[in-house]
Design an enzyme around this catalytic site. Structure first.
Site, short mmCIF file in Angstrom:
data_model
loop_
_atom_site.label_atom_id
_atom_site.label_comp_id
_atom_site.label_asym_id
_atom_site.label_seq_id
_atom_site.Cartn_x
_atom_site.Cartn_y
_atom_site.Cartn_z
CG HIS A 146 -1.98 0.81 1.11
ND1 HIS A 146 -2.05 2.21 1.57
CD2 HIS A 146 -3.37 0.68 0.62
CE1 HIS A 146 -3.02 2.86 1.06
NE2 HIS A 146 -4.03 1.91 0.61
CG ASP A 172 -8.85 -4.56 -2.54
OD1 ASP A 172 -9.59 -4.51 -2.03
OD2 ASP A 172 -8.06 -3.81 -2.95
N1 CMC Z 1 4.35 -7.53 -4.91
C1 CMC Z 1 5.70 -7.62 -5.01
N2 CMC Z 1 6.28 -6.52 -4.84
C2 CMC Z 1 5.60 -5.20 -4.65
C3 CMC Z 1 4.30 -5.38 -4.26
C4 CMC Z 1 3.60 -6.51 -4.63
N3 CMC Z 1 2.42 -6.51 -4.22
N4 CMC Z 1 3.99 -4.01 -4.11
C5 CMC Z 1 5.08 -3.33 -4.13
N5 CMC Z 1 6.15 -4.01 -4.59
C6 CMC Z 1 7.52 -3.57 -4.48
C7 CMC Z 1 7.87 -2.75 -5.76
O1 CMC Z 1 8.26 -3.54 -6.74
C8 CMC Z 1 8.95 -1.60 -5.76
O2 CMC Z 1 10.00 -2.42 -5.42
P1 CMC Z 1 11.60 -1.41 -5.80
O3 CMC Z 1 11.37 -0.52 -4.64
O4 CMC Z 1 12.53 -2.75 -5.64
O5 CMC Z 1 11.30 -1.20 -7.15
C9 CMC Z 1 8.30 -1.29 -4.15
O6 CMC Z 1 7.65 -2.63 -3.61
C10 CMC Z 1 7.42 -0.18 -3.94
O7 CMC Z 1 6.35 -0.36 -4.81
P2 CMC Z 1 5.62 0.84 -5.78
O8 CMC Z 1 5.06 0.20 -6.74
O9 CMC Z 1 6.63 1.85 -5.83
O10 CMC Z 1 4.71 1.27 -4.54
P3 CMC Z 1 3.42 2.15 -4.76
O11 CMC Z 1 3.22 2.87 -3.39
O12 CMC Z 1 3.62 3.05 -5.96
O13 CMC Z 1 2.37 1.26 -4.84
C11 CMC Z 1 0.54 -0.60 -4.59
C12 CMC Z 1 1.39 0.69 -3.96
C13 CMC Z 1 -0.79 -0.70 -3.79
C14 CMC Z 1 -0.08 0.30 -6.09
C15 CMC Z 1 1.58 -1.70 -4.80
O14 CMC Z 1 1.91 -1.99 -3.70
C16 CMC Z 1 0.82 -2.83 -5.69
O15 CMC Z 1 0.78 -2.73 -6.83
N6 CMC Z 1 0.08 -3.75 -4.95
C17 CMC Z 1 -0.58 -4.64 -5.59
C18 CMC Z 1 -2.09 -4.23 -5.83
C19 CMC Z 1 -3.01 -4.09 -4.89
O16 CMC Z 1 -3.09 -4.82 -3.93
N7 CMC Z 1 -3.60 -2.82 -4.72
C20 CMC Z 1 -4.56 -2.46 -3.74
C21 CMC Z 1 -4.22 -1.44 -2.96
S1 CMC Z 1 -5.37 -1.40 -1.52
C22 CMC Z 1 -6.83 -1.25 -2.13
C23 CMC Z 1 -7.08 0.26 -2.53
O17 CMC Z 1 -7.19 1.15 -1.61
O18 CMC Z 1 -7.19 0.55 -3.91
#
Ligand code: CMC
Length: 431
Positions: free
Chosen positions: A308, A366
């Protein structure tokens, strides 16, 4: 906005600028850069808004380190345990918990607005029979502006109020009918003797051929799912609603924009993606393979329902949702549900893995919601529509707050331009 005496000093090209700092009632201080471009001639750069407060708000507060989510100051676990969805709607919309008579009146108003204009049925019938319910919802919610002209004038507080009630009241009917259309069953009309969650379940699962009794346990679980998703401050879909409405667009068009944004798998679409992932993993012995894939930088696969932007220790909604999953599955006698077993083992193995610990990746709301919804009988394609109907009150509350704010301006970000500079057009034969 609370003004403090604090300032921040910024030096740009050798010149020093004093920037005001605002102190919130909770959370980090905020540096006010509104005059930065006019004074210093520079922009700030923050793709993804990782360090940007886009507005001030009094509705919802999240402390990502503590795993705290407050609506109007009330913790989400207390609201999920002691309150119910329509009371939380009132709280989000009006700022305080209602007195009994106010709640009764609000519930009556919402209940009396649940029917859709009869001609909207023709609009549904224009969709391909196997359309995804979210595709139908984006269209139907936007089309409300064609059916409810008398609540599209955003400058009129009464029309704004009516639009808010209509959106909250009609969204379950819109979502249920999207589902009915998707599976080829007749639409079921709302009933005024049922509460919000029960009405939604009945509109989804009843058929004209037989009586449908709403199971009160499932109705309570549904109400809790709605409550847990009701608002989440300036997330992607809420920011989309705010940006769309900053131009003065009508509320139905703005909420349709929010529904469209929510659909993505990084946001509300994660619940469908998570269940599909659990299904694909299939058994506990295959979990290490998927954890390795999630860690592999060359593989786009991510653990859905994990991570998140704001929560860095745990998602308080996930804690309640997990308890709810256990309760509902036990009551339904399906506690050995293979997906729940895979989910629990996946959570455990991922949390023990240094990759997820270092990156502060935890199960989000989720991760468990899809398991409950599936046990209730919903197909995966309905998970995100249910999120959309829950979040409508959050979108509407934030929209109302923004429109009533005298500082409300059109949202117009700038950019770091990296393209070609001015060059002369070249005739096609000379390229
Ligand atoms: N699985 C594996 N690696 C992950 C994941 C994951 N689910 N989420 C983040 N990472 C890694 C990512 O690869 C990155 O690594 P690095 O720093 O080495 O490049 C690091 O963690 C930070 O990730 P980010 O994408 O820069 O983080 P963000 O804050 O932009 O994204 C997120 C947050 C929720 C979009 C992301 O964690 C994700 O894609 N999660 C899976 C989708 C999901 O479950 N979304 C629902 C969110 S909660 C419901 C809502 O409110 O919408």
């Amino acid at each position: 906005m609370t003004d403090s005496n604090k300032t921040a000093t910024l030096t740009v090209h050798g010149e020093t600028y004093e920037l005001p700092v605002h102190s919130p009632t909770a959370g980090p201080d905020v540096i006010d850069i509104r005059k930065l471009y006019s004074d210093a001639g520079v922009f700030t750069y923050d793709p993804g808004f990782t360090s940007t407060a886009s507005c001030d708000s009094t509705i919802t507060y999240i402390d990502g380190e503590k795993g705290e989510l407050l609506h109007r100051g009330y913790p989400i676990d207390q609201l999920a345990g002691k309150s119910h969805f329509l009371e939380v709607c009132y709280l989000l919309l009006y700022g305080e918990l209602p007195q009994a008579k106010d709640l009764e009146q609000f519930e009556t108003t919402i209940t009396r607005h649940t029917m859709l204009h009869e001609q909207m049925q023709y609009f549904y019938r224009g969709f391909r029979r196997d359309a995804h319910p979210m595709a139908i919802m984006v269209g139907v919610v936007g089309a409300m502006s064609a059916f409810y002209h008398d609540s599209t004038d955003v400058s009129d507080p009464h029309q704004r109020e009516v639009a808010s009630h209509r959106l909250i009241a009609k969204m379950p009917t819109i979502a249920a009918w999207a589902y009915k259309y998707h599976i080829g069953q007749p639409f079921v009309y709302p009933r005024n003797d049922l509460d919000y969650a029960s009405n939604f379940l009945r509109m989804c699962f009843a058929v004209p051929a037989e009586e449908y009794e709403v199971n009160p346990i499932l109705s309570r679980a549904m109400d809790r799912i709605l409550t847990l998703h009701a608002d989440h401050e300036q997330n992607a879909s809420t920011s989309t609603v705010r940006l769309a409405s900053s131009s003065g667009a009508n509320p139905f068009a703005c909420i349709a924009a929010g529904v469209a944004c929510l659909w993505g798998p990084a946001h509300g679409g994660a619940n469908q993606a998570c269940l599909e992932m659990l299904e694909e993993i299939g058994s506990v012995d295959r979990i290490p393979e998927y954890i390795d894939r999630a860690k592999d930088k060359n593989d786009p696969f991510r653990l859905m329902g994990f991570g998140h932007r704001v929560y860095k220790n745990f998602d308080p909604r996930a804690t309640v949702m997990k308890q709810s999953a256990d309760e509902v599955l036990e009551l339904l006698g399906v506690e050995n549900n293979p997906k729940l077993q895979v989910a629990k083992a996946l959570e455990k193995q991922a949390l023990e893995d240094p990759y997820f610990a270092e990156k502060k990746l935890f199960p989000n709301v989720d991760f468990y919601s899809g398991i409950i919804l599936e046990a209730m009988g919903f197909p995966t394609s309905m998970f995100t529509p249910i999120f959309a109907l829950s979040r409508t009150v959050g979108w509407v509350s934030q929209w109302k707050e923004m429109i009533a704010d005298p500082q409300n301006k059109i949202g117009r970000p700038r950019q770091l331009y990296l393209g070609e500079t001015n060059r002369d057009y070249v005739d096609i034969e000379n390229r």
